[in-house]
Write a protein that holds these residues in place. Structure first.
Motif, PDB file in Angstrom:
ATOM      1  N   GLN A   1       0.514  -1.565   0.118  1.00  0.00           N
ATOM      2  CA  GLN A   1       0.208   0.381  -0.093  1.00  0.00           C
ATOM      3  C   GLN A   1       0.502   1.392  -0.499  1.00  0.00           C
ATOM      4  N   LYS A   2       1.829   1.078   0.924  1.00  0.00           N
ATOM      5  CA  LYS A   2       2.745   2.158   0.645  1.00  0.00           C
ATOM      6  C   LYS A   2       3.381   2.560  -0.579  1.00  0.00           C
TER       7      LYS A   2
ATOM      8  N   ALA B   1      10.492  -4.244 -13.740  1.00  0.00           N
ATOM      9  CA  ALA B   1      10.357  -3.889 -12.423  1.00  0.00           C
ATOM     10  C   ALA B   1       9.634  -2.899 -11.493  1.00  0.00           C
ATOM     11  N   SER B   2       9.253  -2.046 -13.015  1.00  0.00           N
ATOM     12  CA  SER B   2       7.947  -1.110 -12.304  1.00  0.00           C
ATOM     13  C   SER B   2       7.232  -1.924 -12.678  1.00  0.00           C
ATOM     14  N   VAL B   3       6.763  -2.646 -13.530  1.00  0.00           N
ATOM     15  CA  VAL B   3       5.168  -3.259 -13.909  1.00  0.00           C
ATOM     16  C   VAL B   3       5.052  -4.262 -13.058  1.00  0.00           C
TER      17      VAL B   3
ATOM     18  N   GLY C   1      -0.973  -3.815  -7.996  1.00  0.00           N
ATOM     19  CA  GLY C   1      -3.029  -4.255  -8.061  1.00  0.00           C
ATOM     20  C   GLY C   1      -4.218  -3.197  -7.670  1.00  0.00           C
ATOM     21  N   GLN C   2      -5.254  -2.893  -8.320  1.00  0.00           N
ATOM     22  CA  GLN C   2      -6.273  -2.174  -8.978  1.00  0.00           C
ATOM     23  C   GLN C   2      -6.513  -1.380  -7.512  1.00  0.00           C
TER      24      GLN C   2
ATOM     25  N   LEU D   1      -0.463   0.532 -17.939  1.00  0.00           N
ATOM     26  CA  LEU D   1       0.996   0.016 -17.554  1.00  0.00           C
ATOM     27  C   LEU D   1       0.374  -1.602 -17.253  1.00  0.00           C
ATOM     28  N   MET D   2       0.097  -1.993 -16.030  1.00  0.00           N
ATOM     29  CA  MET D   2      -0.951  -2.894 -15.588  1.00  0.00           C
ATOM     30  C   MET D   2      -1.328  -4.044 -16.465  1.00  0.00           C
ATOM     31  N   LYS D   3      -0.656  -4.874 -15.935  1.00  0.00           N
ATOM     32  CA  LYS D   3      -1.045  -6.441 -16.889  1.00  0.00           C
ATOM     33  C   LYS D   3      -2.453  -6.939 -16.866  1.00  0.00           C
TER      34      LYS D   3
END
Length: 156
Positions: free
Chosen positions: A20-21, A110-112, A119-120, A152-154
Motif C-alpha cells: 500500500q505504501k 521492475a516497474s511493471v 493491483g487495482q 501499464l498494468m497487466k
C-alpha cells in the motif's frame, strides 16, 4: 548494473502494508511524470511552471528520502522495501538519465512487476489517501497518474 532479480516474486513477497505504501509512492511519482511531460509538451491542460516544479520537488523528495509526508503523518518504508526501492532507483537513473538500454529495460520490468503486485484495489485506495491528504500535487493530476499506471498494468 543489470540485476538478475525476479521482480514479480520480489514485489509479491512484500506484506500488504508495504504494498500500500508503494502504491502511494507510485501514484505520486507517475502523476509527477505526467505533469512534467504535459508541461514540456505545452499541453493545453498543463500546470503552470510553479505548480510543475512543486510537484517535481515533492515527488523527488519522496523518492530520495524514501518517506512520504502527508498532512501530520510521514509514511516510511520497512528496511527490505527501502533496499528494493534503492535498487530500482539505481536502474532508473542508469536507464533513463544515463541512457543505459539494458538498465532501462530492467527498470521497466521492475516497474511493471511492482504495479502488477500492487493491483487495482491498492492503487484506488492510494488515490483516495492522496486525494484527502496531499497538497503538493493538484487532485485532478492524481487521475492523470492513475490513468498512466492502469495503462501499464497487466490486468487492465
Amino acid at each position: 548494473m543489470r540485476t538478475m532479480r525476479n521482480w514479480k516474486d520480489t514485489f509479491m513477497a512484500l506484506p500488504d502494508e508495504e504494498q500500500q505504501k508503494l502504491a502511494i509512492l507510485r501514484l505520486i511519482e507517475c502523476s509527477n511524470g505526467v505533469i512534467q511531460h504535459s508541461y514540456r509538451n505545452e499541453d493545453a491542460g498543463a500546470l503552470d511552471l510553479e505548480e510543475t516544479r512543486a510537484a517535481m520537488k515533492f515527488s523527488m523528495g519522496c523518492m530520495k528520502t524514501q518517506t512520504i509526508p502527508l498532512g501530520d503523518e510521514v509514511i516510511t518504508f520497512a528496511p527490505e522495501t527501502a533496499e528494493i526501492m534503492r535498487e530500482v532507483r539505481k536502474l532508473y537513473i542508469s536507464g533513463f538519465k544515463e541512457q543505459n538500454e539494458e538498465d532501462y529495460e530492467e527498470f521497466m520490468k521492475a516497474s511493471v512487476a511492482n504495479l502488477d503486485s500492487i493491483g487495482q484495489d491498492r492503487m484506488i485506495r492510494a488515490r483516495q489517501i492522496l486525494f484527502d491528504d496531499l497538497y503538493e500535487i493538484p487532485q485532478h493530476c492524481l487521475d492523470w497518474g492513475l490513468s498512466y499506471i492502469f495503462g501499464l498494468m497487466k490486468w487492465k
